[in-house]
Design a protein around this motif. Structure first.
Motif, PDB file in Angstrom:
ATOM      1  N   UNK A 373      32.971  38.854  35.032  1.00  0.00           N
ATOM      2  CA  UNK A 373      34.814  39.176  34.618  1.00  0.00           C
ATOM      3  C   UNK A 373      36.135  39.608  36.311  1.00  0.00           C
ATOM      4  N   UNK A 374      34.846  41.221  36.321  1.00  0.00           N
ATOM      5  CA  UNK A 374      35.803  41.624  37.818  1.00  0.00           C
ATOM      6  C   UNK A 374      36.009  40.524  38.768  1.00  0.00           C
ATOM      7  N   UNK A 375      34.567  39.578  38.507  1.00  0.00           N
ATOM      8  CA  UNK A 375      34.063  38.316  39.978  1.00  0.00           C
ATOM      9  C   UNK A 375      34.909  37.829  39.501  1.00  0.00           C
ATOM     10  N   UNK A 376      35.715  37.384  38.077  1.00  0.00           N
ATOM     11  CA  UNK A 376      35.916  36.473  38.083  1.00  0.00           C
ATOM     12  C   UNK A 376      37.664  36.230  38.354  1.00  0.00           C
ATOM     13  N   UNK A 377      38.175  37.447  38.316  1.00  0.00           N
ATOM     14  CA  UNK A 377      39.425  37.549  38.910  1.00  0.00           C
ATOM     15  C   UNK A 377      40.296  38.406  37.623  1.00  0.00           C
ATOM     16  N   UNK A 378      39.601  38.840  36.067  1.00  0.00           N
ATOM     17  CA  UNK A 378      40.701  38.773  35.340  1.00  0.00           C
ATOM     18  C   UNK A 378      40.906  40.580  35.426  1.00  0.00           C
ATOM     19  N   UNK A 379      42.572  40.057  35.564  1.00  0.00           N
ATOM     20  CA  UNK A 379      43.838  41.488  35.435  1.00  0.00           C
ATOM     21  C   UNK A 379      44.178  41.437  34.147  1.00  0.00           C
ATOM     22  N   UNK A 409      43.965  47.958  41.492  1.00  0.00           N
ATOM     23  CA  UNK A 409      44.170  46.151  41.828  1.00  0.00           C
ATOM     24  C   UNK A 409      44.539  45.298  40.777  1.00  0.00           C
ATOM     25  N   UNK A 410      43.493  45.323  39.555  1.00  0.00           N
ATOM     26  CA  UNK A 410      44.075  45.114  38.826  1.00  0.00           C
ATOM     27  C   UNK A 410      44.883  44.865  37.109  1.00  0.00           C
TER      28      UNK A 410
END
Length: 541
Positions: A373-379, A409-410
Motif C-alpha cells: 500500500x505504501x508502494x501504491x501511493x496510499x496517503x 510524505x504520506x
C-alpha cells in the motif's frame, strides 16, 4: 499477665462508678436542644395574642431567605422591563414593528465561525427560520472576533448557506476564554460549565436582556438555570450534540481505563480514581438538574438521546427527541463512484477528542504490515478547521508524529479550507476515516457515505448505532477499535475487488441519502418547534 475472669484483658483506662449527681449525655443534649429552641423559636405568650411586633419568628435565617426571594423578584422585574425595551428597539430597527408574529430568538453558540458539524446545525436552522418565519429576528451570541459580515461570508463559502444579514444580529462576547480548554488545566468540566454561566450572563447583558426564546446549539446546560432565574417564562430550547458527562465516562473512570478524559496518571492511582469518581458523580447530578430546565431537548443521535433520557428521568418536562443533524447529501450524491484515488480522507476539527494521532498510527501500521500500500501511493489527508492556538499546537504535534513514524510524505494537512476544497477532496478520495470514541453522531461519516467514500469509523455511538448500519442485510462500511484494527480494515478496503468496492459505495450512499439530509433535519426541527414557537410568541406579545 492479669486477665479478666471472662478471659478478656482489663480496660486500659478503668472507669470509676458514675456519680449519680452528674447529668447523663442524653440530659446534656436535651438541655442543648432546649437552649437552641429558646434562642431561635418563638415562645407562646399565655397572656396575649401573637403580633408581628412581638413574635420572634423572623429570625436572621428567615429574613435572609425572604430578602433573597425579594431580590430575585426585583431582578426579574428589572430584567423583564429592560428586555422588553431593548426588544422593541431591535424589532423597530429590523422593520418588524407592528408585526403580530414578530419574535426575537437568541442562539447561544460561542464558536459560530468554526465551520464544523455543530455550526451546520446552527446555520441550517437559521436558514429554515428565515424561509418559514419572515418576521423573526435572530441574535447570535458569539465569541468570535470576526465581524458579522465576515462570519456570514464564511458560512456562504464553507457551508454553502446564504442568509439575509438584516435578520441576523451578532452579539460579540468578550469572555469566551472561560469556556476554552486551555483555561482549565484541571477540573475542566466544572470550569467550562461555570465559565458558560459567566458567558451566558454576558450574552444577556450585551444582548439587551433575555430573548423571546433562548436556543442553545452547543450544549452549555449550566446556562439554563440562569435564563430561568432571570425570565422563568422564556422557553429554553437545546440541540444537544453530546452530553457534557455521561455514565459511560463514569464507567471508564471506574474501570481505570486511560483515555482523553482519563489520563494514565489518574487511572493508575486508586486514590485519584476514587476522588475523580466522586467529582464526576457530583457534576453529573448538577448537570442533569440543569438539563431539566429545558423546554425542548433535541438530540442528534440514538446514543445522545439515550444518555440524556437517562439523566433527565421519565418525569422531566421535556423528553429528548432525535433530530439528525443536516448533512449536505444533495451536493454530494452527484459525485462519481468510480475512478477514486488511493486517499484516506479525515474530515474533523482538530480537537483532542477526534483522536487524529490514531489515524496517523493506523497508516504507519498499515505500511508496516502491508508495504504494497505504501508502494501504491496510499496517503492520509487530514482536513478540518483550527479554532485557536490549542488546535494549532495539536496540528504541529501531528506533523511531528508523522515525521517520527517516517510517513510524513504520506500525510497531508488542509487547515481552514473553504467548502469548495472539501467538496473536491470528497469527490476524489476512496476511504473516509473517523477515530473518535463515542462520536455522538458523526456528520463527517454521513458525508463520506453520500460522497461515495467507503467509511471506516470507531465502533461506538453514532457511527455504530445510526450511520454505518446494514442495508438489506449488506454492510455499508467498516468499524474498528484501535490503530492495529484500523490498519487491518484499511487493508481489507483497499483489497476489495472493483465490483465489491463499487457495490459497497452504492449501499453506503443509499443509506446516507435515505436517512439523513437537510430535509429530514428541517422536518425534525419544525416538529420540535411547534409548541415552543407558540410560547415564544405569547411572551413576545
Amino acid at each position: 499477665m492479669n486477665r479478666h475472669r471472662h478471659g478478656r484483658p482489663p480496660l486500659l483506662f478503668p472507669q470509676s462508678p458514675r456519680d449519680p449527681s452528674l447529668p447523663t449525655s442524653a440530659e446534656i443534649w436535651q438541655s442543648k436542644l432546649a437552649a437552641f429552641a429558646a434562642r431561635w423559636l418563638p415562645a407562646p405568650s399565655p397572656t396575649r395574642k401573637r403580633s408581628w411586633g412581638h413574635t420572634r419568628i423572623l429570625k436572621p435565617a428567615t429574613l435572609l431567605v425572604l430578602l433573597l426571594f425579594a431580590l430575585v423578584f426585583v431582578l426579574r422585574l428589572a430584567v423583564g422591563w429592560w428586555s422588553g425595551r431593548r426588544r422593541r428597539e431591535r424589532v423597530r430597527a429590523a422593520g418588524l414593528e407592528g408585526k403580530r408574529d414578530a419574535k426575537v430568538l437568541g442562539f447561544f453558540h460561542p464558536y459560530c465561525n468554526a465551520g464544523g458539524g455543530g455550526e451546520r446545525v446552527l446555520w441550517t436552522a437559521l436558514s429554515l427560520i428565515q424561509r418559514t418565519q419572515p418576521h423573526t429576528l435572530c441574535l447570535i451570541y458569539t465569541g468570535d472576533a470576526a465581524t458579522g459580515a465576515e462570519i456570514l461570508a464564511t458560512v456562504r463559502g464553507r457551508l454553502g448557506i446564504d442568509l439575509d444579514p438584516t435578520r441576523v444580529h451578532f452579539i460579540h462576547l468578550r469572555q469566551r476564554r472561560w469556556v476554552e480548554d486551555d483555561t482549565w488545566k484541571r477540573f475542566t468540566l466544572l470550569g467550562q460549565s461555570l465559565g458558560s454561566v459567566v458567558l451566558g450572563a454576558e450574552a444577556v447583558r450585551r444582548g439587551g436582556g433575555v430573548p423571546d426564546v433562548f436556543v442553545d446549539t452547543m450544549g452549555y446546560a449550566f446556562t439554563y438555570p440562569l435564563i430561568w432565574l432571570l425570565s422563568p417564562d422564556t422557553p429554553i430550547v437545546t440541540y444537544t450534540h453530546y452530553p457534557t458527562i455521561s455514565n459511560d465516562m463514569i464507567a471508564r473512570v471506574r474501570s481505570r481505563r486511560s483515555g482523553v478524559t482519563n489520563t494514565s496518571s489518574i487511572s493508575s492511582s486508586y486514590l485519584l480514581t476514587t476522588l475523580k469518581l466522586q467529582y464526576y458523580r457530583t457534576f453529573l447530578f448538577f448537570y442533569a438538574h440543569s438539563l431539566s430546565f429545558a423546554s425542548e431537548i433535541m438530540c442528534n443521535s440514538t446514543w445522545t438521546s439515550r444518555h440524556v433520557a437517562s439523566l433527565v428521568g421519565p418525569s422531566a418536562a421535556a423528553r429528548p427527541t432525535i433530530v439528525y443533524p443536516p448533512c449536505d447529501t444533495a451536493s454530494l450524491e452527484v459525485f462519481a463512484l468510480e475512478g477514486r484515488e488511493n486517499v484516506i480522507l479525515s474530515v474533523a476539527q482538530f480537537r483532542p477528542e477526534k483522536d487524529h494521532p490514531a489515524q496517523v498510527r493506523a497508516l504507519a501500521e498499515l505500511f508496516a504490515a502491508h508495504p504494497e500500500h505504501r508502494a501504491a501511493g496510499v496517503k492520509l489527508v487530514l482536513i478540518g478547521s483550527a479554532r485557536n492556538a490549542g488546535d494549532e499546537a495539536r496540528i504541529a504535534k501531528l506533523r511531528a508524529l508523522a515525521k517520527e513514524l517516517g510517513i510524513e510524505y504520506a500525510v497531508e494537512f488542509v487547515v481552514n479550507a473553504p467548502y469548495s476544497v472539501l467538496l473536491d477532496r470528497l469527490r476524489t478520495a476512496s476511504v473516509g476515516i473517523s477515530t473518535m470514541v463515542d462520536e455522538h453522531f458523526g456528520i463527517n461519516v454521513v458525508e463520506y457515505m453520500a460522497a461515495g467514500l467507503i467509511p471506516l469509523a470507531h465502533a461506538s455511538a453514532g457511527p455504530l448505532l445510526d450511520i454505518i448500519t446494514p442495508l438489506n442485510d449488506q454492510p455499508t462500511g467498516f468499524h474498528a477499535l484501535a490503530p492495529p484494527e484500523f490498519a487491518q480494515k484499511l487493508h481489507d478496503i483497499f483489497s476489495l475487488s472493483p465490483a465489491d468496492a463499487l457495490a459497497m459505495r452504492r449501499r453506503a450512499r443509499e443509506n446516507a441519502v435515505g436517512k439523513f439530509g437537510v430535509e429530514a433535519f428541517e422536518r425534525g426541527w419544525e416538529g420540535a418547534w411547534e409548541g415552543v414557537g407558540e410560547r415564544g410568541r405569547e411572551r413576545g406579545d
